[in-house]
Write a protein that holds these residues in place. Structure first.
Motif, PDB file in Angstrom:
ATOM      1  N   ALA A 289     -52.098  51.316 -15.569  1.00 43.68           N
ATOM      2  CA  ALA A 289     -51.037  50.249 -15.989  1.00 43.68           C
ATOM      3  C   ALA A 289     -51.360  50.878 -17.389  1.00 43.68           C
ATOM      4  N   GLU A 290     -52.346  51.917 -17.726  1.00 37.06           N
ATOM      5  CA  GLU A 290     -51.880  52.244 -19.026  1.00 37.06           C
ATOM      6  C   GLU A 290     -50.908  53.530 -19.076  1.00 37.06           C
ATOM      7  N   ALA A 291     -50.708  54.077 -18.297  1.00 36.45           N
ATOM      8  CA  ALA A 291     -49.501  54.976 -17.536  1.00 36.45           C
ATOM      9  C   ALA A 291     -48.487  54.424 -17.510  1.00 36.45           C
ATOM     10  N   ALA A 292     -47.928  53.175 -16.500  1.00 35.71           N
ATOM     11  CA  ALA A 292     -47.198  52.531 -16.968  1.00 35.71           C
ATOM     12  C   ALA A 292     -46.880  52.136 -18.212  1.00 35.71           C
ATOM     13  N   LEU A 293     -47.147  51.064 -18.914  1.00 36.76           N
ATOM     14  CA  LEU A 293     -46.882  50.899 -20.598  1.00 36.76           C
ATOM     15  C   LEU A 293     -46.520  52.658 -21.183  1.00 36.76           C
ATOM     16  N   CYS A 294     -46.977  53.283 -20.087  1.00 33.35           N
ATOM     17  CA  CYS A 294     -46.547  54.580 -21.293  1.00 33.35           C
ATOM     18  C   CYS A 294     -44.504  55.254 -21.033  1.00 33.35           C
ATOM     19  N   TRP A 295     -44.452  54.171 -19.529  1.00 41.04           N
ATOM     20  CA  TRP A 295     -42.862  54.085 -19.054  1.00 41.04           C
ATOM     21  C   TRP A 295     -43.210  55.226 -18.095  1.00 41.04           C
ATOM     22  N   LEU A 296     -44.440  55.774 -17.559  1.00 39.31           N
ATOM     23  CA  LEU A 296     -44.440  56.472 -16.780  1.00 39.31           C
ATOM     24  C   LEU A 296     -43.983  56.446 -15.462  1.00 39.31           C
ATOM     25  N   ALA A 297     -43.092  56.717 -14.517  1.00 41.84           N
ATOM     26  CA  ALA A 297     -43.471  56.156 -12.742  1.00 41.84           C
ATOM     27  C   ALA A 297     -44.662  56.770 -11.915  1.00 41.84           C
ATOM     28  N   LEU A 298     -45.465  56.109 -11.034  1.00 40.04           N
ATOM     29  CA  LEU A 298     -46.494  55.476 -10.455  1.00 40.04           C
ATOM     30  C   LEU A 298     -46.673  56.041  -9.281  1.00 40.04           C
ATOM     31  N   ILE A 299     -47.750  56.989  -8.809  1.00 40.15           N
ATOM     32  CA  ILE A 299     -48.167  57.919  -7.071  1.00 40.15           C
ATOM     33  C   ILE A 299     -49.457  57.360  -7.032  1.00 40.15           C
ATOM     34  N   GLY A 300     -49.977  56.563  -6.088  1.00 36.94           N
ATOM     35  CA  GLY A 300     -51.498  56.004  -6.172  1.00 36.94           C
ATOM     36  C   GLY A 300     -51.465  56.215  -4.697  1.00 36.94           C
ATOM     37  N   THR A 301     -52.233  55.748  -4.306  1.00 37.71           N
ATOM     38  CA  THR A 301     -53.156  55.738  -2.879  1.00 37.71           C
ATOM     39  C   THR A 301     -53.041  53.338  -2.573  1.00 37.71           C
ATOM     40  N   GLU A 302     -52.840  54.060  -1.038  1.00 37.45           N
ATOM     41  CA  GLU A 302     -53.246  52.322  -0.497  1.00 37.45           C
ATOM     42  C   GLU A 302     -54.213  51.620  -0.629  1.00 37.45           C
ATOM     43  N   VAL A 303     -55.442  51.725  -2.059  1.00 34.41           N
ATOM     44  CA  VAL A 303     -56.661  51.012  -2.188  1.00 34.41           C
ATOM     45  C   VAL A 303     -56.577  50.593  -3.309  1.00 34.41           C
ATOM     46  N   GLY A 304     -57.422  49.423  -3.204  1.00 33.49           N
ATOM     47  CA  GLY A 304     -57.952  48.215  -4.402  1.00 33.49           C
ATOM     48  C   GLY A 304     -56.948  47.804  -4.915  1.00 33.49           C
ATOM     49  N   GLY A 305     -57.097  47.683  -6.167  1.00 37.57           N
ATOM     50  CA  GLY A 305     -56.972  47.502  -7.599  1.00 37.57           C
ATOM     51  C   GLY A 305     -55.032  47.693  -7.553  1.00 37.57           C
ATOM     52  N   ILE A 306     -55.551  49.570  -7.106  1.00 35.20           N
ATOM     53  CA  ILE A 306     -53.784  50.734  -7.071  1.00 35.20           C
ATOM     54  C   ILE A 306     -53.414  49.260  -6.310  1.00 35.20           C
ATOM     55  N   ALA A 307     -53.051  48.925  -5.297  1.00 32.64           N
ATOM     56  CA  ALA A 307     -52.030  48.837  -4.296  1.00 32.64           C
ATOM     57  C   ALA A 307     -51.461  46.810  -5.279  1.00 32.64           C
ATOM     58  N   GLU A 308     -52.866  46.714  -5.640  1.00 26.28           N
ATOM     59  CA  GLU A 308     -51.787  45.186  -6.342  1.00 26.28           C
ATOM     60  C   GLU A 308     -51.153  45.338  -7.612  1.00 26.28           C
ATOM     61  N   GLN A 309     -51.111  46.705  -7.969  1.00 26.83           N
ATOM     62  CA  GLN A 309     -50.749  46.808  -9.104  1.00 26.83           C
ATOM     63  C   GLN A 309     -49.149  48.118  -8.513  1.00 26.83           C
ATOM     64  N   ILE A 310     -49.412  48.296  -7.951  1.00 28.21           N
ATOM     65  CA  ILE A 310     -47.781  49.130  -7.459  1.00 28.21           C
ATOM     66  C   ILE A 310     -47.684  47.975  -6.312  1.00 28.21           C
ATOM     67  N   ASP A 311     -45.882  48.105  -6.512  1.00 32.42           N
ATOM     68  CA  ASP A 311     -45.306  47.646  -4.927  1.00 32.42           C
ATOM     69  C   ASP A 311     -44.225  48.981  -4.677  1.00 32.42           C
ATOM     70  N   HIS A 312     -44.724  49.034  -3.307  1.00 37.43           N
ATOM     71  CA  HIS A 312     -44.864  50.259  -2.700  1.00 37.43           C
ATOM     72  C   HIS A 312     -42.617  50.225  -2.709  1.00 37.43           C
ATOM     73  N   GLY A 313     -42.374  51.262  -3.766  1.00 36.45           N
ATOM     74  CA  GLY A 313     -40.659  51.610  -3.936  1.00 36.45           C
ATOM     75  C   GLY A 313     -39.943  50.370  -5.012  1.00 36.45           C
ATOM     76  N   SER A 314     -40.632  49.793  -5.875  1.00 33.31           N
ATOM     77  CA  SER A 314     -40.527  48.737  -6.530  1.00 33.31           C
ATOM     78  C   SER A 314     -40.707  49.140  -8.109  1.00 33.31           C
ATOM     79  N   ASN A 315     -41.981  49.463  -7.859  1.00 36.68           N
ATOM     80  CA  ASN A 315     -42.285  50.235  -9.326  1.00 36.68           C
ATOM     81  C   ASN A 315     -43.515  50.868  -8.865  1.00 36.68           C
ATOM     82  N   GLY A 316     -43.118  52.109  -8.097  1.00 35.85           N
ATOM     83  CA  GLY A 316     -44.160  53.481  -7.848  1.00 35.85           C
ATOM     84  C   GLY A 316     -44.390  53.384  -6.317  1.00 35.85           C
ATOM     85  N   LEU A 317     -44.525  54.425  -5.830  1.00 36.76           N
ATOM     86  CA  LEU A 317     -45.291  54.713  -4.472  1.00 36.76           C
ATOM     87  C   LEU A 317     -46.347  55.084  -3.831  1.00 36.76           C
TER      88      LEU A 317
END
Length: 377
Positions: A289-317
């Motif tokens: 969330a902090e990186a997103a507020l810095c206007w960065l593209a996001l890449i994370g893994t399909e685990v826990g709260g990461i997968a709830e923050q990132i909608d794949h292909g929409s606001n990150g991968l």
């Protein structure tokens, strides 16, 4: 209404709960709420002597294991420090660590105690190779969830995935509320920039649970495929030497910068392009969330709260845990398609602004607190 925010250690550094709570306290005080902050100094060791008893299990069957013994002694120390330092009563206590919650309920049995569980200590220890799954330390730590459920008045956690993870260890998972972490948008200032070479950044403690070995292997693939990049790693921890050696073996040491610990990484992040962190477990993942507020593209893994923050292909991968080839392909896609990268960054910023603002957290907590305020009047 007089509320105590009970942390474990003091809010000494950004990233995570200890840095978020002071902002919450400040906002509530500006609205006229009476609120104090309490924690135990790190220097307090071996002071407490009071016997520890739990109502749902006998912790003594796990005694003799170093992590269990340290946990129990820290609990005793927290009790000792609280008795020494707190000399007033409260209408409500909001604890942010199991030790704080159980200690406060022991010392203030008539006061409502809310507990926010921010992370899974036992999963981190397993992933970091400190304890064995289903070993005595693991069994002790998961037993605490039931003890917390039986002791406190309300449980909150930071993601739906973590709520249902806890469901294995409590009797009534629907008692658990979900309030994701929130962030003061004023701390994050996106900076317009145009880097000729793609700049990746990650911010975390350097431990196996964060998956930085997967990241370095993915970067090795990127270099072998001829993609120029720089990887900035902010953070320190016991895996640093091992990770530096892996960077050497992957022939990417010249492309990788290990900064060590940094007090305010959010002031540094806006100058880069892509935030990537292939964690093996994450209850929420505040740094996304902090990186997103810095206007960065996001890449994370399909685990826990990461997968709830990132909608794949929409606001990150999102990529599978431990799959360095999939991670390298995701990183490659954002290197070669800057238009897509900028679209993801915009989407990440928009979602974080709407969903993870500190104002939203304040409103949700206000609703929780007001329930207890009404019953106390």
């Amino acid at each position: 209404m007089n509320i105590l925010q009970a942390l474990f250690f003091p809010p000494e550094q950004p990233g995570g709960v200890s840095s978020m709570v002071p902002y919450i306290l400040e906002r509530f005080k500006k609205r006229g709420w009476e609120m104090d902050l309490f924690s135990i100094p790190r220097r307090i060791r071996g002071k407490g002597t009071e016997e520890v008893k739990f109502s749902t299990f006998d912790w003594r069957i796990y005694a003799g294991n170093s992590i269990v013994d340290k946990y129990i002694q820290t609990y005793k120390d927290y009790i000792w420090w609280t008795k020494l330092r707190l000399n007033k009563s409260y209408d409500l206590i909001h604890a942010h660590h199991p030790i704080a919650a159980l200690a406060m309920k022991q010392l203030y049995p008539e006061t409502p105690v809310i507990m926010t569980i921010h992370s899974s200590f036992e999963r981190e220890l397993i992933l970091n190779g400190k304890i064995e799954e289903n070993g005595p330390e693991h069994l002790f730590l998961i037993s605490l969830y039931r003890e917390i459920e039986a002791s406190v008045d309300q449980i909150i956690t930071v993601s739906n995935s973590f709520k249902y993870y806890m469901g294995e260890y409590v009797q009534d998972v629907e008692r658990i509320g979900v309030i994701p972490n929130g962030f003061d948008e004023k701390r994050f200032r996106p900076v317009s920039h145009d880097n000729q070479v793609t700049q990746f950044i990650t911010v975390c403690r350097l431990v196996p649970a964060k998956g930085l070995d997967t990241l370095l292997l993915a970067c090795g693939e990127l270099k072998r495929r001829g993609h120029p990049f720089v990887l900035h790693i902010i953070g320190d921890g016991p895996s640093r030497h091992e990770l530096e050696q892996l960077a050497v073996s992957q022939n990417i040491y010249e492309e990788t910068i290990f900064y060590g610990y940094m007090l305010h990484p959010e002031e540094f992040m806006p100058f880069f392009d892509i935030f990537v962190l292939p964690s093996r477990a994450e209850a929420f993942g505040s740094v996304f969330a902090e990186a997103a507020l810095c206007w960065l593209a996001l890449i994370g893994t399909e685990v826990g709260g990461i997968a709830e923050q990132i909608d794949h292909g929409s606001n990150g991968l999102l990529v599978p845990v431990g799959d360095y080839h999939a991670l390298s392909l995701a990183m490659e896609k954002l290197i070669i398609d800057p238009t897509f990268r900028h679209a993801l960054a915009r989407g990440a910023w928009d979602k974080a602004k709407k969903t993870y603002s500190l104002n939203r957290v304040i409103q949700q907590l206000k609703g929780v607190y007001e329930v207890y305020q009404a019953t106390s009047e």
